[in-house]
Design a protein around this motif. Structure first.
Motif, short mmCIF file in Angstrom:
data_model
loop_
_atom_site.label_atom_id
_atom_site.label_comp_id
_atom_site.label_asym_id
_atom_site.label_seq_id
_atom_site.Cartn_x
_atom_site.Cartn_y
_atom_site.Cartn_z
N ASP A 39 0.86 -1.19 0.00
CA ASP A 39 0.00 0.00 0.00
C ASP A 39 0.89 1.24 0.00
N CYS A 40 1.03 1.84 -1.19
CA CYS A 40 1.92 3.00 -1.38
C CYS A 40 1.17 4.31 -1.25
N ASP A 41 -0.12 4.25 -0.91
CA ASP A 41 -0.89 5.49 -0.72
C ASP A 41 -0.59 5.99 0.69
N ILE A 158 7.74 6.10 0.17
CA ILE A 158 7.42 5.11 -0.87
C ILE A 158 8.69 4.42 -1.37
N LYS A 159 9.76 5.20 -1.57
CA LYS A 159 11.00 4.59 -2.06
C LYS A 159 11.52 3.54 -1.08
N ASP A 160 11.36 3.83 0.20
CA ASP A 160 11.77 2.86 1.22
C ASP A 160 10.86 1.63 1.18
N LEU A 161 9.58 1.88 0.98
CA LEU A 161 8.61 0.78 0.95
C LEU A 161 8.85 -0.16 -0.23
N VAL A 162 9.05 0.40 -1.42
CA VAL A 162 9.14 -0.45 -2.61
C VAL A 162 10.49 -1.17 -2.72
N ASP A 175 -0.50 -0.58 -4.58
CA ASP A 175 -1.65 0.32 -4.59
C ASP A 175 -1.07 1.74 -4.59
N ALA A 176 -1.08 2.38 -5.75
CA ALA A 176 -0.40 3.67 -5.91
C ALA A 176 -1.21 4.81 -5.29
N PRO A 177 -0.54 5.90 -4.95
CA PRO A 177 -1.30 7.09 -4.51
C PRO A 177 -2.11 7.63 -5.69
#
Ligand code: SF4
Ligand code: SF4
Length: 292
Positions: A39-41, A158-162, A175-177
């Motif tokens: 979940d990138c939102d 987000i960069k850390d998440l992906v 799930d993009a923002p």
């Protein structure tokens, strides 16, 4: 390497997260694959609310390195101000004042390089969290970024998440923002394929065109899902003229809308919705999984 699919839309409220959650459900079931939602939102992560009995597995802080100016050694020469592209540094020589604004700083490090007195050091500043959840035996099935209130560093979270470790996963669903900003770019550049979710309305078409422009610039393969499909012909005419694939049309179903409002879209899935997601899953399998 897992197959990475981003689910995006030019605006909020098109049903992007609903599509992501359903794809997780149907891809796990039909393809028997190990699927993970990312979940990138990060301003409003909400995929977790559609799952009951979630178990929080781990949580880690996301930090940004922010320069700190030591005014005991600073000579107030303002070289760092000249180097900073983001106007994040204030130096007022007569007042012997020198400070960095964390909300403007992008942690590029240029000011450290510029300072002749070595008066600048970096200190970690929390900008968000990455939370991982288990669901029964499905470990790490959901990972979400959550921006700290007051922070504007969505893209960094987000960069850390992906870049996180995808242990034993075969498919990742990002799930993009909403929108077409830097945070969306940070999400979809990681994907092998992009699903654009739209509604067949004039507003929906306007924002869909912006998204299509973006994914074409990024040279990413993509297809469109039309949610709450109806007869609005301009969307269909545009997609046909542009030669863009419609992956599926999801019908408006009032029972399903009620399930959404109750956070229970994965319970009692109506047969027309089930057959749509079965079709999308097969298409994605033929496009991506076979060729991975
Ligand atoms: S790290 Fe970069 S953005 Fe931040 S204050 Fe220094 S020069 Fe400016
Ligand atoms: S470059 Fe270094 S010495 Fe000059 S104002 Fe900035 S922090 Fe102070």
């Amino acid at each position: 390497m897992p197959v990475k699919i981003a689910i995006a839309s030019g605006k909020g409220g098109t049903g992007k997260t609903t599509v992501t959650v359903n794809l997780y459900h149907f891809m796990s079931k039909i393809l028997n694959s190990k699927v993970q939602i990312a979940d990138c939102d990060v301003e409003e992560p909400n995929a977790s609310i559609f799952f009951e009995e979630l178990e929080s597995a781990k949580s880690k802080q996301v930090t940004q390195l922010i320069p700190f100016i030591n005014t005991d050694t600073c000579t107030f020469c303002r070289k760092c101000v000249d180097y900073c592209e983001f106007n994040a540094i204030i130096v007022i020589p007569p007042a012997q004042f020198a400070e960095v604004s964390p909300s403007l700083c992008h942690s590029c490090g240029a000011c450290l390089y510029a300072c002749p007195e070595k008066a600048i050091i970096e200190q970690p500043n929390e900008i968000g969290q990455i939370n991982t959840f288990n669901h029964g035996v499905d470990e790490s099935f959901l990972i979400e970024g959550r921006l700290k209130i007051g922070s504007s560093m969505q893209t960094m979270v987000i960069k850390d998440l992906v870049k996180d470790d995808w242990i034993n996963k075969e498919v990742i669903l990002y799930d993009a923002p909403p929108g077409t900003s830097c945070s969306v770019v940070a999400t979809i550049t990681q994907a092998n394929y992009i699903i654009l979710v739209t509604e067949p309305t004039p507003f929906g078409l306007h924002d869909l065109k912006l998204m299509i422009d973006l994914v074409r610039k990024l040279n990413k393969p993509f297809g469109v899902i039309i949610n709450k499909a109806d007869e609005y012909s301009d969307t269909y005419t545009y997609l046909k003229e542009e030669g863009i694939e419609i992956l599926a049309e999801i019908p408006f179903n009032i029972d399903y809308v009620k399930s959404y409002a109750q956070g229970s879209i994965l319970k009692n899935i109506p047969s027309d919705i089930e057959s749509v997601y079965t079709g999308i899953t097969q298409k994605l399998k033929n496009k991506l999984i076979h060729h991975a």
